[in-house]
Design a protein around this motif. Sequence first.
Motif, mmCIF file in Angstrom:
data_model
loop_
_atom_site.group_PDB
_atom_site.id
_atom_site.type_symbol
_atom_site.label_atom_id
_atom_site.label_comp_id
_atom_site.label_asym_id
_atom_site.label_seq_id
_atom_site.Cartn_x
_atom_site.Cartn_y
_atom_site.Cartn_z
ATOM 1 N N UNK A 113 0.859 -1.174 0.000
ATOM 2 C CA UNK A 113 0.000 0.000 0.000
ATOM 3 C C UNK A 113 0.898 1.227 0.000
ATOM 4 N N UNK A 114 0.657 2.154 -0.928
ATOM 5 C CA UNK A 114 1.451 3.366 -1.013
ATOM 6 C C UNK A 114 0.594 4.599 -0.748
ATOM 7 N N UNK A 123 -1.383 8.594 8.499
ATOM 8 C CA UNK A 123 -0.487 7.517 8.917
ATOM 9 C C UNK A 123 -0.929 6.938 10.261
ATOM 10 N N UNK A 124 -1.381 7.785 11.167
ATOM 11 C CA UNK A 124 -1.912 7.297 12.449
ATOM 12 C C UNK A 124 -3.124 6.398 12.218
ATOM 13 N N UNK A 125 -4.008 6.827 11.321
ATOM 14 C CA UNK A 125 -5.206 6.038 11.010
ATOM 15 C C UNK A 125 -4.835 4.665 10.451
ATOM 16 N N UNK A 126 -3.887 4.634 9.529
ATOM 17 C CA UNK A 126 -3.543 3.394 8.842
ATOM 18 C C UNK A 126 -2.672 2.472 9.689
ATOM 19 N N UNK A 134 2.326 0.295 5.316
ATOM 20 C CA UNK A 134 2.253 1.214 4.173
ATOM 21 C C UNK A 134 3.645 1.734 3.824
ATOM 22 N N UNK A 135 3.798 2.143 2.560
ATOM 23 C CA UNK A 135 5.038 2.777 2.116
ATOM 24 C C UNK A 135 4.711 4.211 1.714
ATOM 25 N N UNK A 136 5.396 5.159 2.311
ATOM 26 C CA UNK A 136 5.211 6.565 1.966
ATOM 27 C C UNK A 136 6.071 6.874 0.753
#
Length: 259
Positions: A113-114, A123-126, A134-136
Amino acid sequence: MKFHSLIASDIDGTLIPEETTVIPEAVFEQVRAAYEKGYLFVAASGRQYSSLRELFAPVADQMAFLVENGSGVFYQDKMIDSAAFEKDVAIEIAKFVQNTPNCEFLADGEEEICVIPKSDILLHQLIDIQKLKVRVVADFDELPERIMKIAVWCTDGAACHDAAFKAAFDGQACIAVSGKAWIDFSKSNKGDGVRNVCRLFDIPEENTYGFGDNWNDVTMLDTVAHPYIMETAEEALKQRYSNVCTSVPEELKKIVRKV
């Protein structure tokens, strides 16, 4: 293994409350019982395969996974069917979402997931709430080559943006509300996914059951022969289907006992 029937169930809001990460043991018991009696249980979700397999770890090899709202089918740890956006279409959708106030997007590839987060709140939610990996990325060119779904987190509610997204991308994507704050864009839908699973396993569509709670489940519930809508669903959905369900494990027990 030869299956005579299929039981497909949505996860969030159906098997478990939204944004929780534990499947009740009663569900595992019924998945095992269904498998032993020739029913293929299918977890049908907007989630990625890795997330779903972890959720169902005790019974993962006794069921199938319809992931990304129907865009991929996994069985015994192998992808056996998939559909993905053309990358330029996916990027067009992602850019539109990124430019929409109060909306953030997730691009789901086959293995990751990107995100290009607007704030740390996403990011806190995910990561902290939904326990996703996830990957930022810095820009749209870094998104995966094969994007199976774009999920949109609407901090002011999915209902505020559903119509605008559908107007902008009608005909280019299957778009459906998947939660109070979520809207999904996918190449396929759960109804198409169920038909593909029936084809892959040679299961007659008249021997199909489905459980759901939201608008992204409608194509699946309209496809199966025996649809069940959750008691917690919107009134319009409960009016659409005659079987209203309060507990999926209890209904599974009744279904499996018929054999």
